[in-house]
Design a protein around this motif. Structure first.
Motif, mmCIF file in Angstrom:
data_model
loop_
_atom_site.group_PDB
_atom_site.id
_atom_site.type_symbol
_atom_site.label_atom_id
_atom_site.label_comp_id
_atom_site.label_asym_id
_atom_site.label_seq_id
_atom_site.Cartn_x
_atom_site.Cartn_y
_atom_site.Cartn_z
ATOM 1 N N ALA A 92 0.803 -1.232 0.000
ATOM 2 C CA ALA A 92 0.000 0.000 0.000
ATOM 3 C C ALA A 92 0.835 1.281 0.000
ATOM 4 C CB ALA A 92 -0.945 -0.002 1.198
ATOM 5 N N ARG A 138 -0.078 -8.873 3.704
ATOM 6 C CA ARG A 138 -0.242 -7.624 4.453
ATOM 7 C C ARG A 138 0.585 -7.606 5.740
ATOM 8 N NH1 ARG A 138 -5.428 -5.518 3.782
ATOM 9 N NH2 ARG A 138 -6.180 -5.789 1.663
ATOM 10 N N GLY A 212 -3.978 -3.245 7.032
ATOM 11 C CA GLY A 212 -4.787 -2.663 5.957
ATOM 12 C C GLY A 212 -6.245 -3.108 6.027
ATOM 13 N N ASN A 244 -0.963 2.209 6.282
ATOM 14 C CA ASN A 244 -1.703 1.863 5.069
ATOM 15 C C ASN A 244 -2.514 3.051 4.563
ATOM 16 O OD1 ASN A 244 -1.385 -1.209 4.554
ATOM 17 N ND2 ASN A 244 -1.640 -1.007 6.762
ATOM 18 N N ALA A 247 -3.985 2.650 1.188
ATOM 19 C CA ALA A 247 -4.902 1.546 0.874
ATOM 20 C C ALA A 247 -6.259 2.177 0.565
ATOM 21 C CB ALA A 247 -5.003 0.593 2.056
#
Ligand code: SF4
Ligand code: SF4
Ligand code: SF4
Ligand code: SF4
Lengths: 270, 376
Positions: A92, A138, A212, A244, A247
């Motif tokens: 991200a 992630r 995220g 993040n 994101a």
């Protein structure tokens, strides 16, 4: 087992803190079986030996922040059968993506004595913004068991068992007491993807969202509740703009809050 | 002799726990952990939350202090007994590949127990019987659940202080358990007198009372226990109108109200994971890097997770709107068609532990077009 050549694994670094690569080195007990299952062909953090490509699996850490990065990532893609991004930076844009809300020229002139030596992009972007990525892992940092699961599933030709539901699922399975409900502590768990084993709530802290967004995030509804728990609008913008920030669901929510009428000290919405 | 009501003093309760342990039971009872009532193994009544009360509302839970030193002076805790009888994660089997490449499978053994479940609320007691029906009375019985359940002794309690999210009186499961227990306590505190009026539900329960030498309850003691239950029934924080509820839910399958709920719902799964009757799970396989060892686990899942309804081609319930509709319709309507009973026992946990305070009673009332009773 017949002596088929082991799959070649490479680990690549872009803009990052190396924490995710360290998670791989941190696999201690499992490291031996990893070494037995793959041939580590390129991993400067761990070994100087370099084996030429092509590679079966490339793990990519970090985000794209320089013109060289933007070219190098295409070379890696061309040399790799499977590209797996590891961590919030690669997936991200990472915490350095906060620059995307700022003015890069201003940072350059303030931070560096000789900004003219510096070649950098105005943004920090995810690897997936530049090339096709086969799997995104992630976390800030990643969870070592998830990394092993991704490698194991690939070696065995099956789907990785990486859930995309919320952190709350892990929290409840562990028997944690919900921190916002029982203590008024703000928690991003309901909009955040599981994978950490509900680490922060297990220590009575709210989730920071480092994995995220979950697959069905409803960030605006959570923001209302965070404000109910006493956070200001600016505080809520800040909790979405960490690891993040770029994101999709987190960016959209911080920008939405930013655009609301009323005073704000945060940078302008993009 | 199961019909004779008995009484125990505080010392009698202490002896009860000792007796159960001496008989080989693992005694699971309410304790305090991390600011909440949590069921856990106890060795003595000193571990019970004495003098602890609670305050519950939508998305709100706090423990409080009580001056009367009650042992059971709070309402439904963070979880029912579901994690004991139907744990969040259960190993089903392990498999190993030997040198010749053959695979051997070893089923998991059931560890722990037999359990004596102490302090089970009326709502949670009913939930256990619902799980019995769901998990063991149909075509395939859940062997792990059945094994744990078979040996379990159920000691329920009357709720004297219902919480702001309770509505057991609306669905007829409380505040006083009416059946399905071995023993059922009502805690009566009057001045310096502190007793437990014990209804006896089974021969096994009667035999334990005999072993403790528990005296027969007096008329006055039984009347005091009745009063506590009556007062509690008038003190429910929430209410659910069950009149024609099933048809109300079905008639509203396409209601625009689902969009309204979806705008607030986080699809976080908390409501289902705290619900004592929700039983949905998924199966997870884990294998090591070398592919020589594997294990299969059953874990709690939820109709609020997207992957839960994944079949070939995609998820059936992609939108949070359809997930909330599934949850409340299953609880309040289709459960009845499926199992011949309602799926909601009125414990209020889904209201308390929803991080944004979505309230099953308020949503049902909204579908009916009537205001809800939310005590603030
Ligand atoms: S503590 Fe946070 S992550 Fe855990 S259940 Fe509550 S809201 Fe979800
Ligand atoms: S639906 Fe809610 S109130 Fe009803 S039994 Fe489940 S958690 Fe309790
Ligand atoms: S409400 Fe959802 S999680 Fe609960 S039993 Fe029904 S389908 Fe399963
Ligand atoms: S109703 Fe509440 S607890 Fe249930 S999924 Fe929605 S936000 Fe989560």
């Amino acid at each position: 087992m017949p002596d088929a050549p082991l799959p070649k694994l490479a680990v690549w670094k872009f803009s990052s803190c190396d924490g995710c690569q360290l998670s791989l080195l941190n696999c201690e007990d499992e490291l031996l079986s990893i070494v037995g299952a793959v041939h580590i062909a390129y991993f400067p953090e761990a070994t100087r030996a370099v084996v030429e490509g092509p590679y079966d699996i490339s793990l990519v850490e970090g985000s794209v922040t320089t013109p060289e990065d933007a070219e190098r990532i295409h070379e890696i893609r061309a040399e790799s059968k499977l590209v797996v991004t590891i961590g919030a930076c690669a997936t991200a844009g990472g915490i350095q993506a906060l620059r995307n809300w700022g003015d890069i020229e201003q940072y350059r002139s303030i931070v560096y004595a000789h900004p003219e030596y510096l070649s950098t992009l105005a943004t920090s972007t995810a690897i997936g913004d530049h090339i096709n990525v086969d799997f995104e892992l992630r976390g800030c940092p990643i969870d070592k068991y998830q990394l092993i699961e991704v490698l194991a599933s690939h070696l065995q030709g099956r789907r990785p068992r990486i859930p995309t539901y919320s952190v709350c699922v892990e929290c409840k399975r562990k028997g944690n007491i919900c921190v916002p409900v029982a203590n008024g502590t703000p928690c991003l768990g309901p909009v955040t993807q599981a994978g950490c084993g509900a680490l922060c709530p297990s220590f009575a802290r709210g989730c920071y969202g480092c994995f995220g967004p979950q697959d069905s995030p409803n960030a605006p509804a959570l923001s209302d509740q965070l404000i109910e728990l006493g956070m200001t609008n600016d505080d809520v913008i800040r909790v979405y703009r960490t690891f993040n920030a770029e994101a999709d669901a987190f960016r959209a929510e911080s920008n939405r809050l930013q655009a609301l009428p009323g005073p704000s000290k945060q940078g302008a919405a993009k | 002799m199961t019909s004779t009501t008995r009484t125990l003093k505080v010392e009698g309760l202490r002896k009860l726990v000792e007796e159960l342990r001496a008989r080989g039971f693992t005694v699971i009872a309410p304790t305090v952990r991390d600011g909440a009532i949590v069921n856990a193994p106890i060795e003595s009544i000193d571990q019970l939350p004495r003098g602890v009360g609670d305050q519950q509302d939508a998305a709100h839970y706090r423990l409080t202090e009580r001056a009367d030193g009650a042992y059971f002076g709070y309402a439904a805790g963070a979880q029912s007994m579901k994690p004991v009888l139907f744990p969040a994660e259960e190993l089903l089997w392990r498999g190993k590949r030997d040198a010749a490449g053959a695979f051997t499978v070893q089923p998991a053994s059931n560890e722990g127990g037999p359990y004596a479940l102490l302090g089970v609320r009326g709502c949670d007691l009913k939930a256990i019987h619902i799980h019995d029906a769901v998990l063991t009375s149909r075509g395939f019985s859940d062997a792990h659940y059945a094994a744990r359940r078979a040996g379990a002794l159920l000691i329920s309690v009357t709720c004297g202080s219902p919480a702001g999210t309770c509505f057991c009186a609306s669905v007829g499961t409380g505040p006083r358990p009416s059946e399905g227990y071995d023993l059922s306590l009502t805690e009566v505190i009057k001045g310096s007198s502190h007793t437990f009026v014990v209804a006896v539900g089974t021969e096994r329960g009667a035999e334990i009372m005999d072993a403790l030498g528990a005296s027969t309850a007096s008329e006055a003691e039984m009347a005091a226990a009745d009063d506590i239950a009556k007062d509690a029934a008038l003190n429910m924080g929430r209410e659910l109108n069950t009149d024609g509820l099933k048809y109300l839910m079905y008639a509203n399958a396409e209601s625009s109200h689902w969009d309204d709920v979806a705008s607030r719902c986080l699809s976080c799964t908390n409501c289902t994971l705290v619900c004592p009757t929700c039983f949905c799970t998924s199966v997870e396989d884990v294998s090591d890097l070398t592919g020589q060892e594997a294990s299969r686990h059953r874990v709690w899942d939820s109709c609020f997770s997207e992957d839960f309804s994944y079949i070939h081609g995609g998820s059936v319930r992609e939108s949070p709107r359809s997930r909330y509709r599934q949850w409340i319709t299953h609880k309040l309507a289709s459960w009845e068609d499926q199992f011949g009973m309602t799926g909601c026992v009125g414990c209020g946990r889904c209201i308390t532990w929803c991080p944004v305070g979505i309230d099953i009673t308020a949503e049902a009332a909204a579908l009916r077009g009537t205001p809800s009773k939310a005590r603030k």
